[in-house]
Design a protein around this motif. Structure first.
Motif, mmCIF file in Angstrom:
data_model
loop_
_atom_site.group_PDB
_atom_site.id
_atom_site.type_symbol
_atom_site.label_atom_id
_atom_site.label_comp_id
_atom_site.label_asym_id
_atom_site.label_seq_id
_atom_site.Cartn_x
_atom_site.Cartn_y
_atom_site.Cartn_z
ATOM 1 N N VAL A 173 46.843 -9.538 -91.154
ATOM 2 C CA VAL A 173 48.273 -9.201 -91.114
ATOM 3 C C VAL A 173 48.480 -7.737 -91.514
ATOM 4 O O VAL A 173 49.280 -7.016 -90.904
ATOM 5 N N LYS A 174 47.719 -7.283 -92.502
ATOM 6 C CA LYS A 174 47.840 -5.878 -92.918
ATOM 7 C C LYS A 174 47.509 -4.941 -91.751
ATOM 8 O O LYS A 174 48.245 -3.987 -91.469
ATOM 9 N N SER A 175 46.424 -5.222 -91.059
ATOM 10 C CA SER A 175 46.017 -4.362 -89.929
ATOM 11 C C SER A 175 47.038 -4.425 -88.798
ATOM 12 O O SER A 175 47.354 -3.409 -88.177
ATOM 13 N N ALA A 176 47.547 -5.611 -88.537
ATOM 14 C CA ALA A 176 48.544 -5.746 -87.464
ATOM 15 C C ALA A 176 49.821 -4.985 -87.822
ATOM 16 O O ALA A 176 50.413 -4.311 -86.978
ATOM 17 N N MET A 177 50.228 -5.076 -89.083
ATOM 18 C CA MET A 177 51.434 -4.366 -89.520
ATOM 19 C C MET A 177 51.222 -2.852 -89.442
ATOM 20 O O MET A 177 52.158 -2.107 -89.145
ATOM 21 N N ALA A 178 50.012 -2.394 -89.718
ATOM 22 C CA ALA A 178 49.732 -0.954 -89.625
ATOM 23 C C ALA A 178 49.945 -0.476 -88.186
ATOM 24 O O ALA A 178 50.453 0.626 -87.944
ATOM 25 N N VAL A 179 49.564 -1.310 -87.218
ATOM 26 C CA VAL A 179 49.794 -0.955 -85.809
ATOM 27 C C VAL A 179 51.300 -0.944 -85.518
ATOM 28 O O VAL A 179 51.823 -0.008 -84.906
ATOM 29 N N LEU A 180 52.007 -1.972 -86.000
ATOM 30 C CA LEU A 180 53.457 -2.044 -85.744
ATOM 31 C C LEU A 180 54.215 -0.895 -86.411
ATOM 32 O O LEU A 180 55.275 -0.478 -85.931
ATOM 33 N N SER A 181 53.668 -0.373 -87.529
ATOM 34 C CA SER A 181 54.359 0.714 -88.240
ATOM 35 C C SER A 181 54.471 1.973 -87.388
ATOM 36 O O SER A 181 55.289 2.844 -87.658
ATOM 37 N N LYS A 205 49.817 -13.087 -101.258
ATOM 38 C CA LYS A 205 48.798 -12.056 -100.957
ATOM 39 C C LYS A 205 49.009 -11.513 -99.543
ATOM 40 O O LYS A 205 48.869 -10.313 -99.289
ATOM 41 N N MET A 206 49.347 -12.408 -98.619
ATOM 42 C CA MET A 206 49.599 -11.965 -97.249
ATOM 43 C C MET A 206 50.822 -11.058 -97.191
ATOM 44 O O MET A 206 50.825 -10.034 -96.500
ATOM 45 N N GLN A 240 52.105 -9.161 -99.600
ATOM 46 C CA GLN A 240 51.810 -7.857 -100.209
ATOM 47 C C GLN A 240 50.978 -6.997 -99.257
ATOM 48 O O GLN A 240 51.217 -5.799 -99.096
ATOM 49 N N ALA A 241 49.995 -7.627 -98.615
ATOM 50 C CA ALA A 241 49.140 -6.891 -97.671
ATOM 51 C C ALA A 241 49.971 -6.379 -96.495
ATOM 52 O O ALA A 241 49.777 -5.245 -96.022
ATOM 53 N N ALA A 242 50.907 -7.196 -96.043
ATOM 54 C CA ALA A 242 51.762 -6.801 -94.919
ATOM 55 C C ALA A 242 52.571 -5.550 -95.262
ATOM 56 O O ALA A 242 52.685 -4.622 -94.456
ATOM 57 N N LEU A 243 53.118 -5.558 -96.465
ATOM 58 C CA LEU A 243 53.933 -4.425 -96.903
ATOM 59 C C LEU A 243 53.096 -3.139 -96.951
ATOM 60 O O LEU A 243 53.532 -2.072 -96.527
ATOM 61 N N GLU A 244 51.874 -3.278 -97.454
ATOM 62 C CA GLU A 244 50.968 -2.106 -97.488
ATOM 63 C C GLU A 244 50.694 -1.604 -96.088
ATOM 64 O O GLU A 244 50.758 -0.409 -95.810
ATOM 65 N N GLY A 245 50.376 -2.532 -95.180
ATOM 66 C CA GLY A 245 50.056 -2.133 -93.815
ATOM 67 C C GLY A 245 51.228 -1.485 -93.108
ATOM 68 O O GLY A 245 51.068 -0.556 -92.316
ATOM 69 N N LEU A 246 52.425 -1.963 -93.417
ATOM 70 C CA LEU A 246 53.615 -1.489 -92.712
ATOM 71 C C LEU A 246 54.103 -0.133 -93.231
ATOM 72 O O LEU A 246 54.868 0.559 -92.556
ATOM 73 N N THR A 247 53.668 0.246 -94.436
ATOM 74 C CA THR A 247 54.134 1.501 -95.033
ATOM 75 C C THR A 247 53.386 2.684 -94.408
ATOM 76 O O THR A 247 52.163 2.747 -94.430
ATOM 77 N N ARG A 248 54.146 3.602 -93.835
ATOM 78 C CA ARG A 248 53.549 4.757 -93.130
ATOM 79 C C ARG A 248 53.034 5.774 -94.151
ATOM 80 O O ARG A 248 53.421 5.738 -95.324
#
Ligand code: C5P
Length: 233
Positions: free
Chosen positions: A69-77, A93-94, A96-104
């Motif tokens: 989910v973190k990696s996918a959110m990084a792409v969506l960011s 945990k998912m 929190q990881a999502a929020l990290e991935g989504l933050t540019r």
């Protein structure tokens, strides 16, 4: 606080979507791109609708292991979206990881909200299908509290649970509410529904409305009706 009517663009492709939006000559509604349109058009859907001046809620409801989910959110960011979401059932945990991935890299990020229980889920389904014995409002509030503790900005829930969520997470915690039907309309596959007016009275921040607008004989009139009931304009 921002408040708006979001139209669910549940269309199978670009032609149907653009033909629908072309009817709105003088307004640029906030729109939701869900799985159907995103799987049909890909990220180009976001680019084209942004270019046309719409705010975008990308409703892909991510739910997987934290790293994925973190990696996918990084792409969506990298897309110019205003809001996106995941399933709170994926756990803290998912989230929190999502929020990290989504933050540019510059610290900005789209609004991230969590789906609590789908508005098509009834109390009976909660008990029989998911083996959850607690009342719906309690389950939704608990998911909302976990999402808030993880740093998310709000939840998707039914207007019927808005009060419980606000009591648990505070007034500024966003509630985005699908399950909207006009007076006298059938529910289709939705279960926990209200009218746009009731959603306003209850205190929803955003309503998401699909078929009552997209399948209306006059979609612009239906959208304007939703706006006047919900935003009181
Ligand atoms: O057509 P209708 O108004 O029922 O559309 C509601 C939209 O909101 C759909 O796109 C659906 O995927 C979405 N949604 C929902 N319930 C949730 C989350 C999203 O109905 N909990």
């Amino acid at each position: 606080m921002a408040s708006d009517v979001i139209i669910a663009l549940d269309f199978p492709g670009k032609d149907e979507t653009m033909a629908f939006l072309d009817r709105f000559s003088d307004r640029k509604p906030y729109v939701k791109i869900g799985m159907e349109l995103f799987y049909a058009m890909g990220p180009q859907a976001v680019r084209e609708l942004k270019q046309r001046g719409h705010k975008i809620f990308l409703d892909l409801k991510l739910h997987d292991i934290p790293n994925t989910v973190k990696s996918a959110m990084a792409v969506l960011s990298k897309l110019d979206i205003d809001m996106t979401n995941l399933h709170a059932a994926g756990g803290s945990k998912m989230m929190q990881a999502a929020l990290e991935g989504l933050t540019r890299p510059d610290g900005t990020r789209p609004i991230l909200i969590a789906v609590t229980q789908l508005t098509s889920t009834s109390q009976e389904m909660l008990k029989n299908d998911l083996l959850i014995d607690r009342p719906m409002a309690e389950v939704v509030s608990h998911y909302a509290k976990t999402a808030a503790e993880c740093g998310l900005s709000g939840v998707v829930c039914s207007p019927l649970e808005v009060q419980a969520v606000k009591e648990t997470c505070g007034r500024d915690f966003l509630t985005v509410t699908p399950g909207i039907r006009f007076d006298g309309q059938g529910a289709a596959d939705q279960v926990r529904i209200t009218t746009p007016r009731m959603a306003r009275e209850i205190g929803s921040d955003y309503i998401v409305i699909g078929r009552p607008v997209t399948r209306a004989d006059d979609p612009v009139e239906a959208y304007n009706r939703a706006c006047s009931e919900f935003l009181n304009i």
